[in-house]
Structure formats: C-alpha cells, structure tokens
Write a protein that holds these residues in place. Structure first.
Motif, PDB file in Angstrom:
ATOM      1  N   GLY A 183       0.808  -1.211   0.000  1.00  0.00           N
ATOM      2  CA  GLY A 183       0.000   0.000   0.000  1.00  0.00           C
ATOM      3  C   GLY A 183       0.843   1.264   0.000  1.00  0.00           C
ATOM      4  N   GLN A 184       0.167   2.406   0.192  1.00  0.00           N
ATOM      5  CA  GLN A 184       0.828   3.701   0.267  1.00  0.00           C
ATOM      6  C   GLN A 184       0.725   4.198   1.713  1.00  0.00           C
ATOM      7  OE1 GLN A 184       2.475   5.181  -2.320  1.00  0.00           O
ATOM      8  NE2 GLN A 184       2.028   3.328  -3.494  1.00  0.00           N
ATOM      9  N   PRO A 185       1.743   3.945   2.523  1.00  0.00           N
ATOM     10  CA  PRO A 185       1.645   4.323   3.933  1.00  0.00           C
ATOM     11  C   PRO A 185       1.640   5.831   4.121  1.00  0.00           C
ATOM     12  CG  PRO A 185       3.880   3.640   3.414  1.00  0.00           C
ATOM     13  CD  PRO A 185       3.053   3.355   2.188  1.00  0.00           C
ATOM     14  N   GLN A 186       0.941   6.279   5.138  1.00  0.00           N
ATOM     15  CA  GLN A 186       0.887   7.699   5.462  1.00  0.00           C
ATOM     16  C   GLN A 186       1.141   7.888   6.955  1.00  0.00           C
ATOM     17  OE1 GLN A 186       0.493  10.387   3.410  1.00  0.00           O
ATOM     18  NE2 GLN A 186       0.619   8.929   1.692  1.00  0.00           N
ATOM     19  N   TRP A 187       2.132   8.695   7.266  1.00  0.00           N
ATOM     20  CA  TRP A 187       2.428   9.022   8.664  1.00  0.00           C
ATOM     21  C   TRP A 187       1.339   9.961   9.181  1.00  0.00           C
ATOM     22  CZ3 TRP A 187       6.519   7.385  11.776  1.00  0.00           C
ATOM     23  CH2 TRP A 187       6.635   8.035  13.018  1.00  0.00           C
ATOM     24  N   ASP A 188       0.772   9.627  10.330  1.00  0.00           N
ATOM     25  CA  ASP A 188      -0.268  10.448  10.946  1.00  0.00           C
ATOM     26  C   ASP A 188       0.385  11.435  11.901  1.00  0.00           C
ATOM     27  OD1 ASP A 188      -2.394  11.589  12.235  1.00  0.00           O
ATOM     28  OD2 ASP A 188      -3.392   9.709  12.752  1.00  0.00           O
TER      29      ASP A 188
END
Length: 299
Positions: A183-188
């Motif tokens: 997937g395309q990880p996203q830092w929160d």
C-alpha cells in the motif's frame, strides 16, 4: 490456519518503538498485536503459555494482512538469553526492525523509566555503576550480532530515532517497503508521541488507589483543591532531567564509541557519540558491510 507474525519491532527500548507500532497499526492491511509488547520469545513466564496463545494475538487479522508485534525485550541481552533460539524455532522467516538512538540519550531515557517504575532508586551516576543493563541495552552491535548470525542482515532493518523525528514519512515508507507492504503508507502527524518519559509519575500503589478508584476520584475532586493535589503530585514527579557527571560521560563515550565503530562499519560510515545525531539524520542508513561470519545461519 494460524497466522505467524511477518515482522517484529525488536527494540531498542526507549527509541520510539511505541510510536512506530501505532503508525504501522494505522495502515490498512497491517495488523499489529495487542498488547504491543507480548514478550513471548523473551520472557519465560510468557513463553510457557505456548505458541497457540501467542498466535491467538493475530487471530483477528484478515487473510492478507501483514502481522507484526513490538517487543523491546527481544534486544535485551544478556537479560533474556533464549530469545534468538525461540525466534528461530518458531519464526525463522520473520523480518526484524531495530530502532536506535544516541546511546547516551537512550540510557538516560531508560533510567527515567526505571526510576518511575521503582526498579532503580539511586541517582543516575550511581545507577550507571550498579545497573549494567543501562549500558548493555545501548550496545547496539552486541544486540544485533545474534540476529545477523542466525537470520542474516537482510532480515534486519536499521532505523534511527533521530531520523524518524526529522523524516517520519520517508522512514515509514522505508519500513513498509522492508516488510513487503504494497500500500501507500501515510504518517499520521496528529498521533501523539507515546511514552514520554519526562511526563511520568513515579509508581505508587496507594496513590494510584486514591486517584483511580472511581468513587474516591470524585470525592478527591470535590473536596481537595487542585492546588493541593498538584503540590502532592510533585512528590512523585522527576523535576529535572538526570544529569551525568563529566567523568561518567567520558566513560560511557569510550564504551559506546567502540560499539558504534563496529555499527558504523556495517553502515559504511564513521560513527561515534560525537557525530551520531548528525550522521544518522543525513540520509537513509542500510547495511553495507557485515562480517561474513554472521551469515552462517546457525543458532
């Protein structure tokens, strides 16, 4: 069919492993264990529960989820000597993420943690002499060598706390690529940092009873002024960051510089206590050269 973990965050202690665990748990298709730190392969009292107990931690994962856990005890030699043998027996193909930070900063953070938990009661300068684990858990090559020897360096990813602070999205992407996440990880960035040591109160059974028991908690708020509660709270709070004496800093730098020289050789850089923060922030750090003897794949 029981699911085994695909990867583990194996430490180090007080290196933002909780933050990384939570960030990974937010990504669709990644399942992180609850509790975060099961300590199954390290702690004898947990290991005797059996492998089926451990695998039950991942039973809610979907078929295609990547599963992970985060137990910092897995890099606490010599405290837990059976860890590698047990990991090799049950999870020989797992990938391991090892987070490091400046070794003296990590030591100080561990001291604060142990002080709040009443494991250590002496000042930090006495603790350095009396509690060898404060030093050992910052000797990163000592902790990594058994993993290289048993699994090979291709199954171990080096991550640095200092670079996670400055380039969190890039480091999350690197971790996800390592574990095989598609997937395309996203830092929160809204997620608060976990386990901030300087905000901790020292452990106290009777204080916790008074403050956390529902009925007593309401009575305390009604009848005891907040100013008085804050005054009492100060008795359990570490008011100043522990400060190492110059001679102890010199002693620790000598120990850690020897360890960091070997770590640096594996990363293809010159590394020591003085340049650590600058060097690890500059770019992604991956293994360049690890001595051939650590590829024997023997326990």
């Amino acid at each position: 069919m029981s699911k085994y973990p695909d990867f583990m965050i194996i430490g180090g202690m007080k290196c933002a492993t909780s933050t990384l665990h939570e960030q990974l748990a937010l990504q669709p298709g990644i399942f992180m264990s609850e509790p975060k730190e099961p300590y199954f392969f390290s702690n004898d009292e947990v290991y005797i529960k059996g492998i089926e107990w451990y695998l039950s931690l991942f039973k809610e994962a979907s078929e295609n989820d990547l599963c992970g856990e985060s137990s910092t005890h897995y890099t606490k030699l010599p405290t837990y000597p059976q860890t590698i043998k047990r990991l090799n027996q049950h999870c020989p193909n797992a990938k391991f993420i090892y987070v490091m930070r400046h070794p003296i900063d990590r030591l100080i953070s561990q001291y604060i943690h142990e002080w709040t938990m009443r494991v250590i009661s002496v000042d930090i300068n006495s603790a350095v002499d009396q509690h060898q684990e404060l030093i050992d858990y910052s000797r990163y090559t000592m902790q990594l060598e058994p993993y290289f020897e048993t699994f090979g360096s291709d199954q171990v990813l080096p991550v640095f706390f200092e670079r996670m602070l400055t380039s969190p999205q890039e480091e999350l992407e690197r971790v996800c690529e390592f574990i095989g996440y598609s997937g395309q990880p996203q830092w929160d960035f809204e997620l608060d940092a976990k386990n901030v040591s300087t905000q901790r109160l020292r452990k106290s059974a009777w204080r916790d009873l008074l403050t956390e028991t529902p009925g007593l908690r309401e009575l305390r708020r009604w009848f005891i002024p907040k100013s008085f509660r804050d005054w009492v709270k100060d008795f359990w709070t570490m008011k100043q960051k522990p400060k190492l004496a110059p001679e102890n800093i010199e002693k620790l730098e000598a120990i850690f510089d020897q360890d960091l020289a070997k770590l640096g050789s594996w990363l293809g850089i010159e590394l020591n206590c003085k340049n650590f923060k600058t060097m690890v922030k500059e770019s992604e750090r991956n293994w360049v050269s690890v001595p051939q003897k650590f590829f024997s794949n023997s326990v």
